[in-house]
Structure formats: structure tokens, C-alpha cells
Design a protein around this motif. Structure first.
Motif, PDB file in Angstrom:
ATOM      1  N   HIS A 266       4.105  23.280   8.425  1.00 52.76           N
ATOM      2  CA  HIS A 266       2.893  23.009   9.192  1.00 52.76           C
ATOM      3  C   HIS A 266       2.161  21.812   8.591  1.00 52.76           C
ATOM      4  O   HIS A 266       2.021  21.711   7.374  1.00 52.76           O
ATOM      5  N   ILE A 267       1.672  20.923   9.456  1.00 54.53           N
ATOM      6  CA  ILE A 267       0.888  19.780   9.016  1.00 54.53           C
ATOM      7  C   ILE A 267      -0.422  19.718   9.796  1.00 54.53           C
ATOM      8  O   ILE A 267      -0.578  20.392  10.828  1.00 54.53           O
ATOM      9  N   THR A 268      -1.362  18.931   9.307  1.00 55.77           N
ATOM     10  CA  THR A 268      -2.584  18.603  10.033  1.00 55.77           C
ATOM     11  C   THR A 268      -2.697  17.086  10.036  1.00 55.77           C
ATOM     12  O   THR A 268      -2.783  16.466   8.978  1.00 55.77           O
ATOM     13  N   THR A 269      -2.659  16.478  11.215  1.00 52.13           N
ATOM     14  CA  THR A 269      -2.616  15.018  11.302  1.00 52.13           C
ATOM     15  C   THR A 269      -3.875  14.402  10.708  1.00 52.13           C
ATOM     16  O   THR A 269      -4.955  14.991  10.724  1.00 52.13           O
ATOM     17  N   TRP A 270      -3.701  13.187  10.170  1.00 52.46           N
ATOM     18  CA  TRP A 270      -4.754  12.557   9.373  1.00 52.46           C
ATOM     19  C   TRP A 270      -5.948  12.099  10.208  1.00 52.46           C
ATOM     20  O   TRP A 270      -7.064  11.994   9.698  1.00 52.46           O
ATOM     21  N   LYS A 271      -5.754  11.833  11.503  1.00 49.56           N
ATOM     22  CA  LYS A 271      -6.819  11.228  12.295  1.00 49.56           C
ATOM     23  C   LYS A 271      -7.502  12.211  13.238  1.00 49.56           C
ATOM     24  O   LYS A 271      -8.722  12.351  13.232  1.00 49.56           O
ATOM     25  N   THR A 272      -6.709  12.901  14.052  1.00 44.48           N
ATOM     26  CA  THR A 272      -7.289  13.829  15.048  1.00 44.48           C
ATOM     27  C   THR A 272      -7.291  15.267  14.553  1.00 44.48           C
ATOM     28  O   THR A 272      -7.740  16.157  15.283  1.00 44.48           O
TER      29      THR A 272
END
Length: 466
Positions: A266-272
Motif C-alpha cells: 500500500h502507498i499514499t501518493t505524494w501530491k493528492t
């Protein structure tokens, strides 16, 4: 001076004594020889006696005169030295008086300056302490903030909790673009959501990799409401006892979680701050690769419309396309490398790595790719991918962005790709034929890359450049 005079007087007395003793010895000699010499002797002796006496008196007079002159000279020198010493003493006394006066003036000036600064300091100190007490009171009445790891952005205003957190609490959000993150945009750690904690909770424990109670690819840490004790006499201990943090791509997961196996994370995008699942290759070339295309057996149809390619499709455990929209955000933060791996019908493998890879914004999602960094096993046609496809927009059968006039290269090649024209062999999203099938230029619809023979597998992935 006095000692010298005494010494001179003693010497004069000694000379006088010696002179008297000499006269007595002469007289005694005269008495002894006078009967033998008769009258001649008497006359001669008398003559000698008178001569000697006269000489002794002259010598005495000269010595006495010299002594007196020397004494006069010494007295004059003594007087001169006394006058000189008095002059020096007077000058020293004047200098001492001037120095004492200057020192007294400087001391008074310093005392006055210290007194003024003391008054200013006391006034400033009173003001600062007053402001500090006021600030402490305000902070105590508002909240304690959860820690922020790194520079993220300006927080938005507080909002009452609905579905994001517990009833009766507040939350606020932030984005990683105001101000820009550190390291040229290469890092944007921390959480995008913060819950307001009314009261002191406790000390956070160290970060631990998520296994069961949170999503794979993230880390968590906990705290208890006992160290230090909560405020308000222990009656208030709100907030969460567990904190979760996510990472922006497979490279950050590899850096923070250490040596972990390849798989879905799982990741969390850097911008949105979009939460997404990605497949991470943690084995190839030290790992950290985010895979965005994978084909192994033809079980997933890749002849799809533009919306499918924009949002992604397939299974991360099998064949899939990650999605152009997510690829754009993930590759827009910093420079990336692109790696393409292929397997032929005879199970021989080849790969190539390109620099400066990124996907532009929609709706064209233009490909940007630089020079080849390394390769193995490719035919010459495969080495031309970057020079041929760089700067091309993404084309599907319902979204024609190629440069081939009225013809749609996605329809012509039965795929979806960064087509520049319809005559190039690279077509990794084409039809899955039996591996090794020869496809002519006139009917180039197969999954190919560097030749006219269909491939067995293909994989495309990216990670931040070193």
C-alpha cells in the motif's frame, strides 16, 4: 653618596697617619747616625729631612686639594640626582592622578550604562514573561499536536469529525505542495491527516512494519496514556493510541521497511494523498521498483479503452496495467529510471534501463524517456524505443493521439501504446499470441518489442533515479 664621603675621609686619615709615622722613623734615624757623621752628617740629614718633609707636605696638600674637589663634585652630583628624582616623582604623581581621574570617570559611565541596560532588560523580561504566560495558557487550552516528520505543507482549518475520526474530535488536512517539500520534491514524509488531541497523551514508541493490524507497506507506532501522565488530573486522555504512516512508492518502502519480499504493498501518493495498491519488485537490481505493466499468459485482455488505461485494470498478482493517472503523479515528483524486462519463447531473457522517465499529465499522458543506461540481450530494434517513442502521447482505440494521419495506430496494432506512427515493432500491450509466433509488418498486432516474434512475458517498472 654618604658612604663615599666616609670612605674618602678614612683614606685621608690613613695617609696622615702614614705621614706621621714616616716622620718619626726619619727622626729616629737621625739620632742613630748623628754621632758617626759629625757635622757633615748633621747638615746633610737636616737637608734630607727638610726636603722630605717639604715633599710630604706638598703631596699631602695635593691629595687634600683633590679630595676636596672630588667631594665638591660628588656633592654637586648628589644634588643633581636629588633634583632629577624629584622631577620623576612629580611626573609620576601627576600621571597617577590623571589615571585615577580617568578610571573614576569610566567607572561612573559604566555604572550608568549598566543601570540603564538593567532597567531595559527588566522591562523586556517582564514583557516576555507576560507574553509567555499568556501563550502557555492559550496552548494549554487548545491542544497538543501530533509530531510531524519533515516539511509537509500548511495545515487546513480544523473540522468536526464525521467518518474520519471519533465523534467529538476534530481533524485537519494538508497537502504536500505548500510549501514545496524538501530535497527538490524528492521527499514528503509525515501524515496528511491530523486528529486534534485535547490533553497530553504519552510518548510514542518506535516505528514498526505493518503486518496484521495495518496495511502492508506502511508502518505504525503506539503510545499509552501513562507516560507522562495526562493533564487535568488524569481525567482527559483523548486521541488515538496508534499512528500509521505510509510511503509514496516502492523505493520509499524499501528504504524504510528494509529487506522485504516482492509483492503487493500500500502507498499514499505524494501530491493528492491517494491511497493505492502497487506491486513492488524488491529483488531486481536491489529492489524498490514499482511495476506498472506485467504480462505472463494472456489471461487479461489488453485491448481496452482510454478510461481503462487511465485508471488501471487487471490483477496485481497476475497480469495488470497500473494506470496512467497514478503513473503520472508518481513519476512527477523527481527523476526516475524505466526498466523493461522481456522473456522470449525459448525462455531467454533481456532487459534495458532508460534514464529520465516520466508520464505527462492527462489527457495525453505524454511519454518522456532519456538515454539507455544499461541493457542485455536486446536486438537493435529494442534499443530504438526511447528515440522513437519519446515525446509521444498515449493512444487507445477510442483516443487517437498518434501522428499517423487519419489512421489510429492502436486499432492497426490491436493494442494501446505511446505510438508515434504505425510502423514500429514496440507493442507490449498488443495481442498475446503463442510465444514465438512470427507477425509480419502488415499484420503487426502481437505483443512484441525488439522483433516480429511474439513474446512470452513482459514487465515494465520505474523507481527514482539514484
Amino acid at each position: 653618596m654618604d658612604k663615599l664621603e666616609i670612605k674618602l675621609e678614612n683614606s685621608l686619615s690613613a695617609l696622615q697617619t702614614q705621614l706621621a709615622e714616616g716622620l718619626e722613623r726619619i727622626t729616629e734615624t737621625q739620632k742613630n747616625y748623628e754621632p758617626k757623621l759629625g757635622g757633615i752628617t748633621n747638615n746633610f740629614q737636616s737637608t734630607i729631612s727638610n726636603t722630605v718633609t717639604q715633599m710630604m707636605k706638598s703631596q699631602y696638600t695635593a691629595i687634600n686639594t683633590a679630595m676636596k674637589q672630588e667631594k665638591v663634585a660628588l656633592m654637586s652630583l648628589k644634588t643633581e640626582m636629588k633634583n632629577h628624582m624629584k622631577k620623576i616623582d612629580d611626573e609620576f604623581q601627576n600621571a597617577q592622578s590623571s589615571l585615577d581621574e580617568r578610571l573614576a570617570n569610566q567607572t561612573n559611565a559604566m555604572d550608568n550604562k549598566l543601570e540603564r541596560h538593567s532597567k531595559i532588560y527588566k522591562s523586556s523580561s517582564d514583557s516576555i514573561m507576560s507574553d509567555l504566560r499568556s501563550l502557555t495558557s492559550r496552548v494549554s487550552s487548545i491542544e497538543n499536536m501530533l509530531p510531524v516528520d519533515g516539511q509537509w505543507a500548511n495545515w487546513m482549518g480544523w473540522t468536526k469529525c464525521d467518518t474520519r475520526c471519533k465523534t467529538g474530535q476534530w481533524y485537519r488536512l494538508r497537502e504536500c505542495n505548500n510549501p514545496a517539500p524538501l530535497y527538490g520534491g524528492a521527499s514528503c514524509p509525515g501524515e496528511d491527516l491530523e486528529i486534534r488531541v485535547d490533553g497530553q497523551w504519552g510518548i510514542w514508541m518506535g516505528w514498526t512494519n505493518c503486518v496484521t493490524h495495518c496495511e502492508k507497506g506502511k508502518q505504525f507506532r503506539t503510545r499509552e496514556c501513562n507516560n507522562p501522565a495526562p493533564r487535568h488530573g488524569g481525567s482527559n486522555c483523548t486521541g488515538y493510541g496508534t499512528e500509521i504512516r505510509a510511503f509514496a512508492d516502492c523505493s520509499e518502502i524499501r528504504q524504510n521497511l528494509g529487506s522485504v519480499p516482492s509483492g503487493v504493498y500500500h502507498i499514499t501518493t505524494w501530491k493528492t494523498n491517494q491511497h493505492a495498491k502497487v506491486f513492488c519488485d524488491m529483488d531486481t537490481d536491489q529492489g524498490g521498483w514499482t511495476v506498472f505493466q506485467h504480462r505472463v499468459d494472456g489471461s487479461v485482455d489488453f485491448y481496452r479503452n482510454f478510461s481503462s488505461y487511465e485508471n488501471g485494470f487487471g490483477s496485481l498478482q497476475g497480469e495488470f496495467w497500473l494506470g496512467l493517472k497514478l503513473m503520472h503523479e508518481m513519476t512527477s515528483r523527481t527523476a526516475h529510471d524505466l526498466r523493461i524486462d522481456i522473456t522470449r519463447a525459448n525462455d531467454s531473457t533481456a532487459y534495458i534501463v532508460y534514464a529520465d522517465f516520466s508520464v505527462g499529465a492527462g489527457s495525453n499522458y505524454t511519454l518522456h524517456v532519456g538515454d539507455a543506461l544499461s541493457e542485455r540481450g536486446l536486438l537493435p530494434n529494442g534499443l530504438q524505443f526511447n528515440t522513437y517513442a519519446n515525446g509521444s502521447a498515449f493512444t487507445t482505440f477510442d483516443h487517437d493521439n498518434d501522428r499517423w494521419g487519419s489512421n489510429n495506430c492502436a486499432v492497426y496494432h490491436h493494442g494501446a501504446w505511446w505510438y508515434r506512427a504505425c510502423t514500429y515493432r514496440a507493442n507490449l500491450n498488443g495481442l498475446y499470441y503463442t510465444p514465438g509466433t512470427y507477425v509480419s509488418i502488415r499484420n503487426h498486432t502481437a505483443m512484441t518489442f525488439d522483433s516480429n516474434e511474439s513474446l512470452k512475458t513482459s514487465r515494465m517498472m520505474f523507481r527514482p533515479s539514484v
